[in-house]
Design an enzyme around this catalytic site. Structure first.
Site, PDB file in Angstrom:
ATOM      1  N   PRO A   5       0.796  -1.230   0.000  1.00 19.30           N
ATOM      2  CG  PRO A   5      -0.070  -1.065   2.145  1.00 19.30           C
ATOM      3  CD  PRO A   5       0.581  -2.037   1.207  1.00 19.30           C
ATOM      4  CG  ASN A   6      -0.141   4.369   1.341  1.00 18.80           C
ATOM      5  OD1 ASN A   6      -1.104   4.958   0.855  1.00 18.80           O
ATOM      6  ND2 ASN A   6      -0.189   3.799   2.530  1.00 18.80           N
ATOM      7  NE  ARG A  53       4.183   6.679   1.466  1.00 18.33           N
ATOM      8  CZ  ARG A  53       4.474   5.465   1.883  1.00 18.33           C
ATOM      9  NH1 ARG A  53       4.967   4.583   1.039  1.00 18.33           N
ATOM     10  NH2 ARG A  53       4.270   5.123   3.119  1.00 18.33           N
ATOM     11  CE1 TYR A  94       9.290   4.810   2.657  1.00 16.30           C
ATOM     12  CE2 TYR A  94       7.738   6.647   2.712  1.00 16.30           C
ATOM     13  CZ  TYR A  94       8.241   5.476   3.264  1.00 16.30           C
ATOM     14  OH  TYR A  94       7.690   4.981   4.419  1.00 16.30           O
ATOM     15  CG  ASN A 154       8.283  -2.233   0.153  1.00 21.08           C
ATOM     16  OD1 ASN A 154       7.836  -2.377   1.294  1.00 21.08           O
ATOM     17  ND2 ASN A 154       8.846  -1.107  -0.262  1.00 21.08           N
ATOM     18  CB  ALA A 177       1.637   0.367   6.122  1.00 18.38           C
ATOM     19  CG  HIS A 215       5.349  -2.071  10.205  1.00 20.17           C
ATOM     20  ND1 HIS A 215       6.659  -2.482  10.260  1.00 20.17           N
ATOM     21  CD2 HIS A 215       5.311  -1.078   9.264  1.00 20.17           C
ATOM     22  CE1 HIS A 215       7.380  -1.755   9.394  1.00 20.17           C
ATOM     23  NE2 HIS A 215       6.580  -0.905   8.780  1.00 20.17           N
ATOM     24  CG  ASP A 244      -1.006 -16.729   8.999  1.00 22.08           C
ATOM     25  OD1 ASP A 244       0.070 -16.745   9.638  1.00 22.08           O
ATOM     26  OD2 ASP A 244      -2.122 -16.693   9.560  1.00 22.08           O
ATOM     27  CD  GLU A 246      10.190  -7.859   5.482  1.00 17.95           C
ATOM     28  OE1 GLU A 246      10.461  -8.941   6.040  1.00 17.95           O
ATOM     29  OE2 GLU A 246       9.832  -6.853   6.109  1.00 17.95           O
ATOM     30  CG  HIS A 269      11.132  -2.718   4.267  1.00 17.16           C
ATOM     31  ND1 HIS A 269       9.773  -2.514   4.217  1.00 17.16           N
ATOM     32  CD2 HIS A 269      11.317  -3.923   4.858  1.00 17.16           C
ATOM     33  CE1 HIS A 269       9.174  -3.557   4.780  1.00 17.16           C
ATOM     34  NE2 HIS A 269      10.082  -4.422   5.160  1.00 17.16           N
ATOM     35  CB  ILE A 270      12.417   2.441   0.026  1.00 17.69           C
ATOM     36  CG1 ILE A 270      11.773   1.807  -1.221  1.00 17.69           C
ATOM     37  CG2 ILE A 270      13.177   3.716  -0.336  1.00 17.69           C
ATOM     38  CD1 ILE A 270      10.632   2.613  -1.821  1.00 17.69           C
ATOM     39  CB  SER A 271      12.929   3.848   4.799  1.00 17.51           C
ATOM     40  OG  SER A 271      11.855   3.068   5.302  1.00 17.51           O
ATOM     41  NE  ARG A 290      10.694   5.758   8.207  1.00 21.66           N
ATOM     42  CZ  ARG A 290       9.687   5.623   7.338  1.00 21.66           C
ATOM     43  NH1 ARG A 290       9.705   4.616   6.489  1.00 21.66           N
ATOM     44  NH2 ARG A 290       8.697   6.488   7.315  1.00 21.66           N
ATOM     45  NE  ARG A 324       7.397   4.349   9.660  1.00 20.74           N
ATOM     46  CZ  ARG A 324       6.303   4.486   8.893  1.00 20.74           C
ATOM     47  NH1 ARG A 324       5.914   3.512   8.104  1.00 20.74           N
ATOM     48  NH2 ARG A 324       5.606   5.597   8.918  1.00 20.74           N
TER      49      ARG A 324
HETATM   50  C1  DQA Z   1       8.425   0.865   3.612  1.00 22.37           C
HETATM   51  C2  DQA Z   1       8.522   1.092   5.130  1.00 22.37           C
HETATM   52  C3  DQA Z   1       7.173   0.956   5.803  1.00 22.37           C
HETATM   53  O1  DQA Z   1       7.289   1.180   7.208  1.00 22.37           O
HETATM   54  C4  DQA Z   1       6.199   1.979   5.243  1.00 22.37           C
HETATM   55  O2  DQA Z   1       4.913   1.815   5.806  1.00 22.37           O
HETATM   56  C5  DQA Z   1       6.145   1.984   3.758  1.00 22.37           C
HETATM   57  C6  DQA Z   1       7.375   1.788   2.997  1.00 22.37           C
HETATM   58  C7  DQA Z   1       9.752   1.104   2.892  1.00 22.37           C
HETATM   59  O3  DQA Z   1       9.880   0.661   1.759  1.00 22.37           O
HETATM   60  O4  DQA Z   1      10.664   1.736   3.437  1.00 22.37           O
HETATM   61  O5  DQA Z   1       5.109   2.240   3.168  1.00 22.37           O
HETATM   62  O6  DQA Z   1       8.046  -0.493   3.383  1.00 22.37           O
END
Ligand code: DQA
Length: 145
Positions: free
Chosen positions: A10-11, A18, A23, A75, A78, A81, A88, A99, A101-103, A108, A112
């Protein structure tokens, strides 16, 4: 040629617009194009899927193997978490999930710092900006060689 599924949670459709300080300025489309180029180099093919809806992500994970994918780079954003359902689904399938993650989620906010996905993933890469996806793809291609 082996196929790898890329799942963006999501997002992530808003990347580039964003929270650019966290990011970066690349759009999801830019990231998918970089992944396509890297996939060619690695002699694998990729398909990218983005959803803001938890159940759609669960469905895609469940169907990945029968759709011919050998591995997943995900990725979960959100949902990392919060989502027992995505965890599952990862546990239930027999292909590896990396898995990404960008950040650096550990540098953080405290909420997270926990990934529900990491304990059931093959590996976890965080904090390298959009390069995290490229590293994830390389790791996946290596795993399924
Ligand atoms: C994220 C880190 C997550 O905590 C956050 O909710 C995201 C992006 C990342 O790629 O750093 O939407 O997955």
């Amino acid at each position: 040629m082996k196929k790898i599924l890329i799942i963006h949670g999501p997002n992530l459709n808003l990347l580039g617009k964003r929270e650019e300080d966290i990011y970066g300025s690349k759009s999801l489309d830019d990231i998918n194009k970089s992944l396509e180029a890297k996939a060619k180099e690695l002699s694998v093919s990729i398909e990218a899927f983005q959803s803001n809806i938890e159940g759609e992500i669960v469905q895609k994970i469940q169907e990945a193997s029968s759709e011919g994918f050998s591995a997943i780079v995900m990725n979960p954003a959100a949902y990392t978490h919060t989502s027992v359902a995505i965890r599952d689904a990862v546990s239930a399938i027999d292909i590896p999930v990396i898995e990404v993650h960008i950040s650096n989620i550990y540098a953080r906010e405290e909420f997270r710092h926990t990934s529900l996905i990491a304990p059931v993933a093959q590996g976890h890469i965080a904090g390298f900006g959009v390069q995290s996806y490229i590293l994830g793809l390389e790791a996946c291609a290596d795993l399924i060689k």
